[in-house]
Design a protein around this motif. Sequence first.
Motif, PDB file in Angstrom:
ATOM      1  N   VAL A   1     -19.332   3.441  -0.271  1.00 50.81           N
ATOM      2  CA  VAL A   1     -19.953   4.673   0.213  1.00 50.81           C
ATOM      3  C   VAL A   1     -20.781   4.390   1.452  1.00 50.81           C
ATOM      4  N   LYS A   2     -20.913   5.409   2.280  1.00 52.51           N
ATOM      5  CA  LYS A   2     -21.672   5.290   3.521  1.00 52.51           C
ATOM      6  C   LYS A   2     -23.172   5.386   3.283  1.00 52.51           C
ATOM      7  N   ASP A   3     -23.593   6.405   2.523  1.00 51.35           N
ATOM      8  CA  ASP A   3     -25.005   6.679   2.278  1.00 51.35           C
ATOM      9  C   ASP A   3     -25.224   6.813   0.774  1.00 51.35           C
ATOM     10  N   PRO A   4     -25.808   5.791   0.142  1.00 50.36           N
ATOM     11  CA  PRO A   4     -25.936   5.840  -1.324  1.00 50.36           C
ATOM     12  C   PRO A   4     -26.799   6.997  -1.814  1.00 50.36           C
TER      13      PRO A   4
ATOM     14  N   THR B   1     -16.819   5.410   8.563  1.00 61.65           N
ATOM     15  CA  THR B   1     -16.199   6.323   7.603  1.00 61.65           C
ATOM     16  C   THR B   1     -15.425   5.491   6.588  1.00 61.65           C
ATOM     17  N   VAL B   2     -15.181   6.055   5.417  1.00 59.96           N
ATOM     18  CA  VAL B   2     -14.379   5.365   4.415  1.00 59.96           C
ATOM     19  C   VAL B   2     -12.978   5.949   4.411  1.00 59.96           C
ATOM     20  N   ASN B   3     -12.055   5.192   3.872  1.00 57.57           N
ATOM     21  CA  ASN B   3     -10.683   5.653   3.671  1.00 57.57           C
ATOM     22  C   ASN B   3     -10.598   6.277   2.279  1.00 57.57           C
ATOM     23  N   SER B   4     -10.332   7.573   2.221  1.00 56.97           N
ATOM     24  CA  SER B   4     -10.292   8.272   0.936  1.00 56.97           C
ATOM     25  C   SER B   4      -9.076   7.902   0.102  1.00 56.97           C
ATOM     26  N   GLY B   5      -8.064   7.314   0.751  1.00 55.03           N
ATOM     27  CA  GLY B   5      -6.837   6.955   0.057  1.00 55.03           C
ATOM     28  C   GLY B   5      -5.794   8.060   0.016  1.00 55.03           C
ATOM     29  N   ASN B   6      -6.094   9.188   0.659  1.00 50.92           N
ATOM     30  CA  ASN B   6      -5.189  10.331   0.577  1.00 50.92           C
ATOM     31  C   ASN B   6      -4.575  10.751   1.905  1.00 50.92           C
ATOM     32  N   ALA B   7      -4.866  10.013   2.974  1.00 45.86           N
ATOM     33  CA  ALA B   7      -4.317  10.347   4.284  1.00 45.86           C
ATOM     34  C   ALA B   7      -3.338   9.265   4.731  1.00 45.86           C
ATOM     35  N   GLU B   8      -2.194   9.687   5.257  1.00 42.34           N
ATOM     36  CA  GLU B   8      -1.234   8.729   5.804  1.00 42.34           C
ATOM     37  C   GLU B   8      -1.820   8.071   7.046  1.00 42.34           C
TER      38      GLU B   8
END
Length: 325
Positions: free
Chosen positions: A19-22, A88-95
């Motif tokens: 996460v970016k901001d806990p 940013t994080v990778n949500s795992g849902n974008a190609e």
Amino acid sequence: MATTTDTNNYKFNHSMIRVKDPKASIKFYEFLGMSVVKHLQFPNAKFDLYFLSYDGPTALSHGNSTFDRQGVIELTHNYGTEDDPHYTVNSGNAEPHRGFGHVCIAVDHIQAACKRLEDAGYRFQKKLTDGRMKHIAFALDPDGYWVEIISRRRGSKGAEDPEEQGVETDVGTYRMNHTMIRVKDAEKSLKFYQDVLGMKLFRTVEQSAAKFNLYFLGYPGSKGVPEDGFTADYEGLLELTWNYGTEKDENFKYHDGNSEPQGFGHICVSVDSLDAACSRFEALNVNWKKRLTDGRMKNVAFLLDPDGYWVEIVQNERFSGEENF
């Protein structure tokens, strides 16, 4: 501590996401009724870990030590990301970086639960009224991870259920129901999670028209495997999503979340005897990311599943009588 191991004692303990901001992330998951049950600080390595779980009097793991629970979410915060405008994080849902899909919260009254989230200003990937599937919604956490919302009520029609109207929701009754990951070859993944990790298949959903299947696995514990396939009242399940044909493409690969861009980190299984479990895994010729003897941390190991997702193995304190960390 046990000198032998029995997969009937294993638990699907947690799923880790970066996460970016806990503060923002903890606020969101606490809004969904979860509590921080453990906070680990590693200032020399410049990261913190926050373990959140349902801990109220009706929670399935209420009062248990951290690694004796199921349905835990681990938030990993690397110092400074909250002040980095480009992080940013990778949500795992974008190609082209799909892999991890979502975590899922099962609620008492889904219309009221979704309205409460929306009224609080949280965004949705899919509202309850969107699309054809009116019985599920997908909220977005502060980092854009998908959080599926489902009903714990049998036969709930979601947005089209008149019994849901005008009813209030109680976050104390929520469950962290499952974690979803996409898999390339269902047969190989099912074999790994059942034969190696000892999970049981609770439910299969075949969507032949849409060309995908869903497999829900978990550890039955005292509740057992549901005879009618109703799994919304459980916690700590693993959902495997298999899209037809991916197993035939030798170049096809899902993103494991740990190579760049990072996001999802791992799932974690707690065991009765860490040494005995790892010896058993060794005998089963598993692929390792980290053996117990590797590196500085001698109290955790990491397996690799058929898609390269990391599976952390930790000691359940209930069997050892001592804290892991």
